[in-house]
Design an enzyme around this catalytic site. Sequence first.
Site, PDB file in Angstrom:
ATOM      1  N   SER A   1       0.826  -1.211   0.000  1.00  0.00           N
ATOM      2  CA  SER A   1       0.000   0.000   0.000  1.00  0.00           C
ATOM      3  C   SER A   1       0.866   1.269   0.000  1.00  0.00           C
ATOM      4  CB  SER A   1      -0.974   0.005   1.179  1.00  0.00           C
ATOM      5  OG  SER A   1      -0.300   0.130   2.396  1.00  0.00           O
ATOM      6  N   ASN A   2       2.027   1.206   0.624  1.00  0.00           N
ATOM      7  CA  ASN A   2       2.920   2.381   0.560  1.00  0.00           C
ATOM      8  C   ASN A   2       3.478   2.565  -0.842  1.00  0.00           C
ATOM      9  OD1 ASN A   2       3.419   3.871   3.218  1.00  0.00           O
ATOM     10  ND2 ASN A   2       3.381   1.718   3.845  1.00  0.00           N
TER      11      ASN A   2
ATOM     12  N   MET B   1      10.733  -6.640   4.895  1.00  0.00           N
ATOM     13  CA  MET B   1      10.825  -7.158   6.246  1.00  0.00           C
ATOM     14  C   MET B   1      12.131  -7.905   6.545  1.00  0.00           C
ATOM     15  SD  MET B   1       8.241  -5.667   7.269  1.00  0.00           S
ATOM     16  CE  MET B   1       7.841  -6.210   8.928  1.00  0.00           C
TER      17      MET B   1
ATOM     18  N   LEU C   1      18.874  -5.027   6.322  1.00  0.00           N
ATOM     19  CA  LEU C   1      19.939  -4.915   5.309  1.00  0.00           C
ATOM     20  C   LEU C   1      21.293  -4.768   6.008  1.00  0.00           C
ATOM     21  CD1 LEU C   1      18.049  -2.557   2.879  1.00  0.00           C
ATOM     22  CD2 LEU C   1      18.426  -5.026   2.639  1.00  0.00           C
TER      23      LEU C   1
ATOM     24  N   HIS D   1       8.517   3.256   9.061  1.00  0.00           N
ATOM     25  CA  HIS D   1       8.275   2.360  10.200  1.00  0.00           C
ATOM     26  C   HIS D   1       7.000   2.820  10.921  1.00  0.00           C
ATOM     27  CE1 HIS D   1       9.238  -0.470  13.355  1.00  0.00           C
ATOM     28  NE2 HIS D   1       8.893   0.458  14.216  1.00  0.00           N
TER      29      HIS D   1
ATOM     30  N   ASP E   1      20.541   2.753   8.436  1.00  0.00           N
ATOM     31  CA  ASP E   1      21.937   2.465   8.754  1.00  0.00           C
ATOM     32  C   ASP E   1      22.029   1.025   9.262  1.00  0.00           C
ATOM     33  OD1 ASP E   1      21.055   2.495  11.356  1.00  0.00           O
ATOM     34  OD2 ASP E   1      22.052   4.373  11.900  1.00  0.00           O
TER      35      ASP E   1
ATOM     36  N   GLY F   1      21.816  -0.233  12.154  1.00  0.00           N
ATOM     37  CA  GLY F   1      20.931  -0.620  13.261  1.00  0.00           C
ATOM     38  C   GLY F   1      19.550  -1.017  12.753  1.00  0.00           C
TER      39      GLY F   1
ATOM     40  N   GLU G   1       0.984   6.843   7.018  1.00  0.00           N
ATOM     41  CA  GLU G   1       2.169   6.503   6.215  1.00  0.00           C
ATOM     42  C   GLU G   1       1.987   6.946   4.766  1.00  0.00           C
ATOM     43  OE1 GLU G   1       4.026   2.571   8.401  1.00  0.00           O
ATOM     44  OE2 GLU G   1       2.681   2.247   6.733  1.00  0.00           O
TER      45      GLU G   1
HETATM   46  C1  GAR Z   1       4.014  -0.615   6.741  1.00  0.00           C
HETATM   47  O1  GAR Z   1       3.144  -0.375   7.818  1.00  0.00           O
HETATM   48  C2  GAR Z   1       5.440  -0.315   7.133  1.00  0.00           C
HETATM   49  O2  GAR Z   1       5.539   0.726   8.033  1.00  0.00           O
HETATM   50  C3  GAR Z   1       5.867  -1.610   7.769  1.00  0.00           C
HETATM   51  O3  GAR Z   1       5.300  -2.597   6.941  1.00  0.00           O
HETATM   52  C4  GAR Z   1       4.060  -2.119   6.427  1.00  0.00           C
HETATM   53  C5  GAR Z   1       4.014  -2.399   4.948  1.00  0.00           C
HETATM   54  O4  GAR Z   1       2.740  -2.158   4.435  1.00  0.00           O
HETATM   55  N1  GAR Z   1       7.286  -1.710   7.844  1.00  0.00           N
HETATM   56  C6  GAR Z   1       7.940  -2.138   8.928  1.00  0.00           C
HETATM   57  O5  GAR Z   1       7.385  -2.542   9.920  1.00  0.00           O
HETATM   58  C7  GAR Z   1       9.470  -2.115   8.798  1.00  0.00           C
HETATM   59  N2  GAR Z   1      10.071  -2.200  10.097  1.00  0.00           N
HETATM   60  P1  GAR Z   1       2.493  -2.052   2.874  1.00  0.00           P
HETATM   61  O6  GAR Z   1       3.084  -3.315   2.229  1.00  0.00           O
HETATM   62  O7  GAR Z   1       1.015  -2.023   2.727  1.00  0.00           O
HETATM   63  O8  GAR Z   1       3.156  -0.805   2.380  1.00  0.00           O
END
Ligand code: GAR
Length: 209
Positions: free
Chosen positions: A18-19, A97, A100, A116, A148, A150, A181
């Site tokens: 979705s992002n 997920m 890196l 995030h 980075d 972390g 987001e």
């Molecule tokens: C999003 O909420 C993003 O913030 C999270 O995965 C989702 C992906 O949604 N990312 C993390 O948690 C990374 N640490 P999407 O596939 O619908 O964009």
Amino acid sequence: MTSDQSFRLGVLGSGRGSNFVALADAITAGSIPAQIATVLSDVAAAGILEQARQRQLPAQFIAPGKFRTKLDEEAERAYVLALQAARVDLIVLAGFMRVLKGDFLRAFEGRIVNIHPSLLPSFPGLEAWKQALDQGVKVTGCTVHFVDAGVDAGAIIDQQTVAVLDDDTAATLHARIHAAEHELYPKCVAAIARGEILVQGRRVIRKVG
Ligand code: GAR
């Protein structure tokens, strides 16, 4: 970069995308002066690949290798080569997920961003919206940051708050964070593509004028 589309994005994701859709729509609407050069996923059936293909954008599954939470060496090389071949200026993690590591980070130092679902540094890691509910905070949100070595730890580019409501469930809170987001990420990527972002150590400054 100016208002043309020569700034090239490589988008990586593992989920429904979705992002990615929010970014692609913002580009189509002319609000991000960039183009999506490639979309890569570690999950063959990920929605993000389907969404990219529907938009006739190059989309590729690259197997992550033998580990669960990171890419193995061979996979890391394959991702780096694919992104270099696509001549990307910025790597945009959109729900990717896996953490890196070394060679990947070195290949694209300072050119990888992530979103995030919490106000970092609170609630790094998995299911950040559940962590926020469990902790009882009244405000959470989302964070766009440089990547980075972390976990969810790089310099913060911008954040958007989301109120936690008394009757929130994990699902309702997650949905409102997702909506935030979709507003925040396109704005941040547009600012980077326009060359408006200055990094000074941990502080990221927006150039004005
Ligand atoms: C999003 O909420 C993003 O913030 C999270 O995965 C989702 C992906 O949604 N990312 C993390 O948690 C990374 N640490 P999407 O596939 O619908 O964009």
